[in-house]
Design an enzyme around this catalytic site. Structure first.
Site, short mmCIF file in Angstrom:
data_model
loop_
_atom_site.label_atom_id
_atom_site.label_comp_id
_atom_site.label_asym_id
_atom_site.label_seq_id
_atom_site.Cartn_x
_atom_site.Cartn_y
_atom_site.Cartn_z
N PRO A 2 0.77 -1.23 0.00
CA PRO A 2 0.00 0.00 0.00
C PRO A 2 0.81 1.29 0.00
O PRO A 2 1.30 1.73 1.02
CB PRO A 2 -0.80 -0.09 1.31
CG PRO A 2 -0.10 -1.11 2.15
CD PRO A 2 1.03 -1.67 1.38
N GLU A 3 0.91 1.89 -1.15
CA GLU A 3 1.32 3.28 -1.22
C GLU A 3 0.05 4.05 -1.62
O GLU A 3 -1.03 3.48 -1.66
CB GLU A 3 2.45 3.45 -2.24
CG GLU A 3 3.71 2.66 -1.84
CD GLU A 3 4.90 2.87 -2.76
OE1 GLU A 3 5.03 3.98 -3.31
OE2 GLU A 3 5.68 1.93 -2.92
N HIS A 104 -5.23 -14.10 10.83
CA HIS A 104 -4.82 -12.71 10.63
C HIS A 104 -5.98 -11.82 10.21
O HIS A 104 -5.76 -10.69 9.80
CB HIS A 104 -3.69 -12.64 9.63
CG HIS A 104 -2.51 -13.47 10.04
ND1 HIS A 104 -1.83 -13.27 11.22
CD2 HIS A 104 -1.91 -14.52 9.45
CE1 HIS A 104 -0.86 -14.16 11.33
NE2 HIS A 104 -0.89 -14.94 10.27
N ARG A 123 1.26 -9.02 9.20
CA ARG A 123 2.41 -8.46 9.92
C ARG A 123 2.00 -7.48 11.01
O ARG A 123 2.82 -7.09 11.83
CB ARG A 123 3.36 -7.77 8.94
CG ARG A 123 4.13 -8.76 8.11
CD ARG A 123 4.99 -8.06 7.11
NE ARG A 123 6.23 -7.57 7.70
CZ ARG A 123 7.15 -6.91 7.01
NH1 ARG A 123 6.96 -6.64 5.73
NH2 ARG A 123 8.25 -6.51 7.58
#
Length: 287
Positions: A2-3, A104, A123
């Site tokens: 994700p940018e 997750h 993460r």
DNA sequence: AGGGGGACCTGTGCGC
DNA sequence: TGCGCACAGGTCCCCC
């Protein structure tokens, strides 16, 4: 993942699912992501109506009734998937059973239209928090951000000012969210390539004509990526409801050892490490 | 004060 | 096949 363009694609994908909907049920399956969820997080969201979704840099802002904003950052591995029935032109995969949630899948939003939005982040570098709309400008996470790269505010003149006196490589300067907000490792590499500027060059030493070229390259590479994300959204029915991923065509990123894409350039893409992160560039046509 | 490096997490892919 | 290491698209905090 994700940018800025990916966050924008996620936002656009969630608009038809969330805008105007009531969050009938919100479940936090753990107490924290990168930072703790605010006290009573799920309870405070449950029953609220989503007014609109906006974006600032790599943050998505979910505006709720009652002057509150759910602030979301995807970190490195955060993603949203949409499950449930048809809304607008989008077809999503069937609602999973409760026991279909994975280790997750941290936050679950069920809307009053019967759709389910799942936030997954293996993460856990992402974050979610709540703030008052009136505090938005002053909020710690948003206050220091530089201009939006696609706005008129971001220009050769403003960039020149931001880089004044900077004894740091341009690569590092562009990753600094105070200089310009929303670029990450990939699009910085790509923009510097398009502008023909070496990532190693010291920020303050770039002449104004080349800064202009850099600003244009940044805007163009982001627009192209958002466009690619948009076309993926239009083909959404062919996918599994996962938002934010689309086919990128990078010219230098992750292309170490490959021939440079520039016509007539005999160079090979190099990888170097700058402040702990990989930089990809062509030392022949980027000076 | 500004900038570099480590810390935060988990997963994957590679070389041995 | 298994093990250990390097690496991953982000940001914050500490320390120089």
């Amino acid at each position: 993942m994700p940018e800025l363009p990916e966050v924008e694609t996620v936002r656009l994908g969630l608009v038809p699912v969330l805008e105007g909907r009531v969050l009938a049920k919100v479940t936090a399956r753990r107490p924290d992501l990168r930072i703790p969820l605010p006290p009573g997080f799920a309870k405070r969201l449950t029953g609220r109506r989503v007014v609109k979704l906006t974006r600032r840099a790599k943050y998505m802002l979910v505006h709720l009734d009652g002057d509150e904003i759910l602030l979301v950052h995807l970190g490195m591995s955060g993603r949203f998937t949409v499950h449930g029935k048809v809304v607008g032109s989008f077809v999503h995969r069937a609602v999973d059973a409760e026991n279909g949630l994975g280790a997750h899948d941290h936050i679950v939003f069920d809307t009053d239209a019967g759709q389910r939005v799942i936030y997954t982040d293996h993460r856990r570098f992402g974050l979610m928090t709540l703030l008052k709309a009136s505090e938005q400008e002053a909020h710690k996470l948003l206050a220091g951000l530089g201009p939006e790269p696609l706005s008129a505010e971001f220009s050769a003149a403003s960039l020149s000012k931001a880089l004044e006196g900077k004894r740091t490589p341009i690569k590092a300067a562009l990753l600094d969210q105070r200089v310009v907000a929303g670029l990450g490792n990939i699009y910085v590499c790509e923009a510097l390539y398009r502008a023909g500027i070496s990532p190693l060059r010291l920020a303050a030493t770039i002449q104004s004509a080349r800064l202009k070229k850099l600003v244009d390259a940044i805007k163009a590479v982001l627009r192209d990526a958002i466009k690619a994300g948009g076309s993926t959204l239009r083909d959404y029915k062919h996918t599994d409801g996962e938002l934010g991923y689309f086919q990128h065509t990078f010219q230098v990123y992750d292309r170490e050892g490959e021939a440079c894409c520039t016509k007539g350039c005999k160079g090979v893409v190099k990888r170097v490490v700058q402040s702990g992160r990989s930089t990809f560039y062509c030392a022949t046509c980027q000076r």
